[in-house]
Design an enzyme around this catalytic site. Structure first.
Site, PDB file in Angstrom:
ATOM      1  N   SER A  40     -13.115  -5.784  12.826  1.00 30.56           N
ATOM      2  CA  SER A  40     -13.141  -6.943  13.730  1.00 30.56           C
ATOM      3  C   SER A  40     -13.707  -8.215  13.097  1.00 30.56           C
ATOM      4  O   SER A  40     -14.402  -8.977  13.763  1.00 30.56           O
ATOM      5  CB  SER A  40     -13.886  -6.590  15.025  1.00 30.56           C
ATOM      6  OG  SER A  40     -13.204  -5.556  15.712  1.00 30.56           O
ATOM      7  N   ASN A  46      -5.187  -6.714   5.779  1.00 32.50           N
ATOM      8  CA  ASN A  46      -4.477  -5.439   5.905  1.00 32.50           C
ATOM      9  C   ASN A  46      -3.529  -5.591   7.095  1.00 32.50           C
ATOM     10  O   ASN A  46      -3.979  -5.597   8.235  1.00 32.50           O
ATOM     11  CB  ASN A  46      -5.507  -4.315   6.144  1.00 32.50           C
ATOM     12  CG  ASN A  46      -4.850  -2.989   6.508  1.00 32.50           C
ATOM     13  OD1 ASN A  46      -3.641  -2.807   6.356  1.00 32.50           O
ATOM     14  ND2 ASN A  46      -5.652  -2.052   7.000  1.00 32.50           N
ATOM     15  N   GLU A  72     -16.071   0.368   6.550  1.00 27.07           N
ATOM     16  CA  GLU A  72     -15.437   0.010   7.818  1.00 27.07           C
ATOM     17  C   GLU A  72     -15.844   1.018   8.889  1.00 27.07           C
ATOM     18  O   GLU A  72     -15.205   2.076   9.027  1.00 27.07           O
ATOM     19  CB  GLU A  72     -13.915   0.056   7.674  1.00 27.07           C
ATOM     20  CG  GLU A  72     -13.351  -0.895   6.662  1.00 27.07           C
ATOM     21  CD  GLU A  72     -11.889  -1.224   6.965  1.00 27.07           C
ATOM     22  OE1 GLU A  72     -11.596  -2.384   7.247  1.00 27.07           O
ATOM     23  OE2 GLU A  72     -11.062  -0.301   6.970  1.00 27.07           O
ATOM     24  N   HIS A 123      -8.150   4.808   4.375  1.00 30.34           N
ATOM     25  CA  HIS A 123      -8.382   4.033   5.598  1.00 30.34           C
ATOM     26  C   HIS A 123      -8.560   5.015   6.761  1.00 30.34           C
ATOM     27  O   HIS A 123      -7.901   6.062   6.811  1.00 30.34           O
ATOM     28  CB  HIS A 123      -7.203   3.088   5.864  1.00 30.34           C
ATOM     29  CG  HIS A 123      -7.494   2.112   6.954  1.00 30.34           C
ATOM     30  ND1 HIS A 123      -7.440   2.465   8.283  1.00 30.34           N
ATOM     31  CD2 HIS A 123      -7.896   0.814   6.921  1.00 30.34           C
ATOM     32  CE1 HIS A 123      -7.792   1.411   9.012  1.00 30.34           C
ATOM     33  NE2 HIS A 123      -8.066   0.408   8.216  1.00 30.34           N
ATOM     34  N   GLY A 181     -10.539  -2.789  15.078  1.00 31.36           N
ATOM     35  CA  GLY A 181      -9.568  -3.107  16.123  1.00 31.36           C
ATOM     36  C   GLY A 181     -10.147  -3.047  17.531  1.00 31.36           C
ATOM     37  O   GLY A 181      -9.404  -3.070  18.511  1.00 31.36           O
ATOM     38  N   LYS A 219      -1.415  -3.603   8.158  1.00 29.57           N
ATOM     39  CA  LYS A 219      -1.105  -2.314   8.817  1.00 29.57           C
ATOM     40  C   LYS A 219       0.410  -2.213   9.049  1.00 29.57           C
ATOM     41  O   LYS A 219       1.181  -2.656   8.202  1.00 29.57           O
ATOM     42  CB  LYS A 219      -1.916  -2.164  10.105  1.00 29.57           C
ATOM     43  CG  LYS A 219      -3.412  -2.361   9.849  1.00 29.57           C
ATOM     44  CD  LYS A 219      -4.293  -1.904  10.967  1.00 29.57           C
ATOM     45  CE  LYS A 219      -5.748  -2.167  10.588  1.00 29.57           C
ATOM     46  NZ  LYS A 219      -6.696  -1.667  11.563  1.00 29.57           N
ATOM     47  N   GLU A 227      -7.459   5.104   9.608  1.00 28.35           N
ATOM     48  CA  GLU A 227      -6.215   5.470  10.319  1.00 28.35           C
ATOM     49  C   GLU A 227      -5.405   6.485   9.519  1.00 28.35           C
ATOM     50  O   GLU A 227      -4.727   7.337  10.091  1.00 28.35           O
ATOM     51  CB  GLU A 227      -5.410   4.184  10.616  1.00 28.35           C
ATOM     52  CG  GLU A 227      -6.094   3.368  11.713  1.00 28.35           C
ATOM     53  CD  GLU A 227      -5.945   1.861  11.588  1.00 28.35           C
ATOM     54  OE1 GLU A 227      -5.047   1.398  10.862  1.00 28.35           O
ATOM     55  OE2 GLU A 227      -6.747   1.135  12.230  1.00 28.35           O
ATOM     56  N   GLY A 267      -8.105  -6.818   9.417  1.00 26.25           N
ATOM     57  CA  GLY A 267      -6.883  -6.278  10.017  1.00 26.25           C
ATOM     58  C   GLY A 267      -6.231  -7.319  10.913  1.00 26.25           C
ATOM     59  O   GLY A 267      -5.522  -8.222  10.463  1.00 26.25           O
ATOM     60  N   GLY A 268      -6.490  -7.213  12.222  1.00 29.26           N
ATOM     61  CA  GLY A 268      -5.855  -8.053  13.240  1.00 29.26           C
ATOM     62  C   GLY A 268      -5.795  -9.538  12.887  1.00 29.26           C
ATOM     63  O   GLY A 268      -4.730 -10.165  12.982  1.00 29.26           O
TER      64      GLY A 268
HETATM   65  P1  PGA Z   1      -9.568  -5.028  12.271  1.00 27.23           P
HETATM   66  O1  PGA Z   1      -9.096  -3.932  11.180  1.00 27.23           O
HETATM   67  O2  PGA Z   1      -9.955  -6.260  11.493  1.00 27.23           O
HETATM   68  O3  PGA Z   1      -8.351  -5.258  13.117  1.00 27.23           O
HETATM   69  O4  PGA Z   1     -10.704  -4.445  13.010  1.00 27.23           O
HETATM   70  C1  PGA Z   1      -9.791  -3.766   9.982  1.00 27.23           C
HETATM   71  C2  PGA Z   1      -9.148  -2.667   9.179  1.00 27.23           C
HETATM   72  O5  PGA Z   1      -8.717  -1.669   9.765  1.00 27.23           O
HETATM   73  O6  PGA Z   1      -9.047  -2.748   7.939  1.00 27.23           O
END
Ligand code: PGA
Length: 267
Positions: free
Chosen positions: A229, A8, A184, A114, A190, A10, A116, A250-251
């Site tokens: 993470s 993802n 999640e 999600h 994050g 983002k 966010e 994500g990251g």
């Molecule tokens: P992250 O994000 O791996 O950076 O923690 C995961 C996500 O929001 O899907």
């Protein structure tokens, strides 16, 4: 079933980012192909919608140039997705992306709910459920994201919360073969704080159990990813858990070499 390793991105990326991401990712894949023929998990990238056509175009060029067919053989195909969609088909909704706009594009997944989007765009369980229905009707696979806050976890109410959230987000009568759930925990997104393997297994198994009972399907029909993470250092343990069908990253998905590392740990 084969694991799914889904990135993802983002709100990240540009055309030049895509150029170097694809170059580095497929270099890693080709290096892997020299030493192993073992099939890799399904790999997907949920890109910002504005970059989707460029990603699709550049990816297709790479596949066309892969005369040995290693990409198709090892990962089958790189599945592409977007990160949200509008609830509406058309109209005056400035900035929104209607599902119909994906016509002719090779999109498979649409993330929905999600944390966010829930936090910054007021996406409620009711909206998530309606969007999930629309995404399926449009022929795409929704990835329904759920997860509790740190407060809820610390109060020991995470199971109760997740039970209600997942059931409220899944439309009545939905065919569980047509969607993916991603657990999640918000406190792990994050933050560098990953849930322990025990916590992940407990929650993913619980989600399968709850949905299976409520919807009258077998637990193996309930596909549940873990996200929060995920990185090369913890991917193998998470992807090896019985109730984990893949990861949402994500990251670490922004770093193509790390992302490939996660992919190959899910085989
Ligand atoms: P992250 O994000 O791996 O950076 O923690 C995961 C996500 O929001 O899907």
């Amino acid at each position: 079933m084969r694991n799914i390793v889904m990135g993802n991105w983002k709100m990240s990326g540009t055309k030049s980012f895509i150029d170097s991401w694809l170059k580095d990712f497929f270099e890693s894949l080709m290096k892997y192909a020299e030493g192993s023929k073992e099939q890799l998990p399904e790999v997907a990238i949920c890109a910002p919608a504005i970059l989707f056509p460029y990603l699709e175009q550049e990816y297709n060029k790479i596949v066309d140039g892969d005369t040995k067919g290693a990409i198709r053989e090892l990962i089958d195909d790189l599945k592409l997705g977007i990160q949200t969609c509008s609830l509406h088909d058309k109209g005056a909704y400035t900035g929104e992306i209607a599902l119909g706009m994906l016509e002719g594009m090779d999109c498979k997944y649409v993330l929905v709910g999600h944390s966010e989007r829930r936090k910054y765009h007021a996406e409620t369980d009711e909206i998530v459920s309606q969007k999930t229905q629309k995404i399926i009707e449009a022929g795409y696979t929704p990835v329904v994201c759920i997860g509790e806050s740190l407060e809820t976890r610390e109060a020991g109410e995470h199971k109760e919360f997740i039970k209600k959230q997942v059931l409220d987000c899944l439309p009545a009568g939905v065919d569980m073969d047509k969607l993916v759930v991603a657990y999640e925990p918000i406190w792990a997104i994050g933050t560098g704080l990953t849930a322990t393997t025990q916590q992940v297994e407990e929650m993913n198994a619980y989600i399968k159990e709850v949905v299976s009972k409520d919807r009258g399907v077998s637990e193996d029909k309930v596909v549940v990813l873990y996200g929060g993470s995920v990185k090369p250092a913890n991917a193998k343990d998470i992807l090896g858990l019985k109730s984990v069908n893949g990861v949402l990253v994500g990251g670490a998905s922004l770093k193509p070499v790390d992302f490939f590392d996660i992919v190959q740990q899910g085989k």
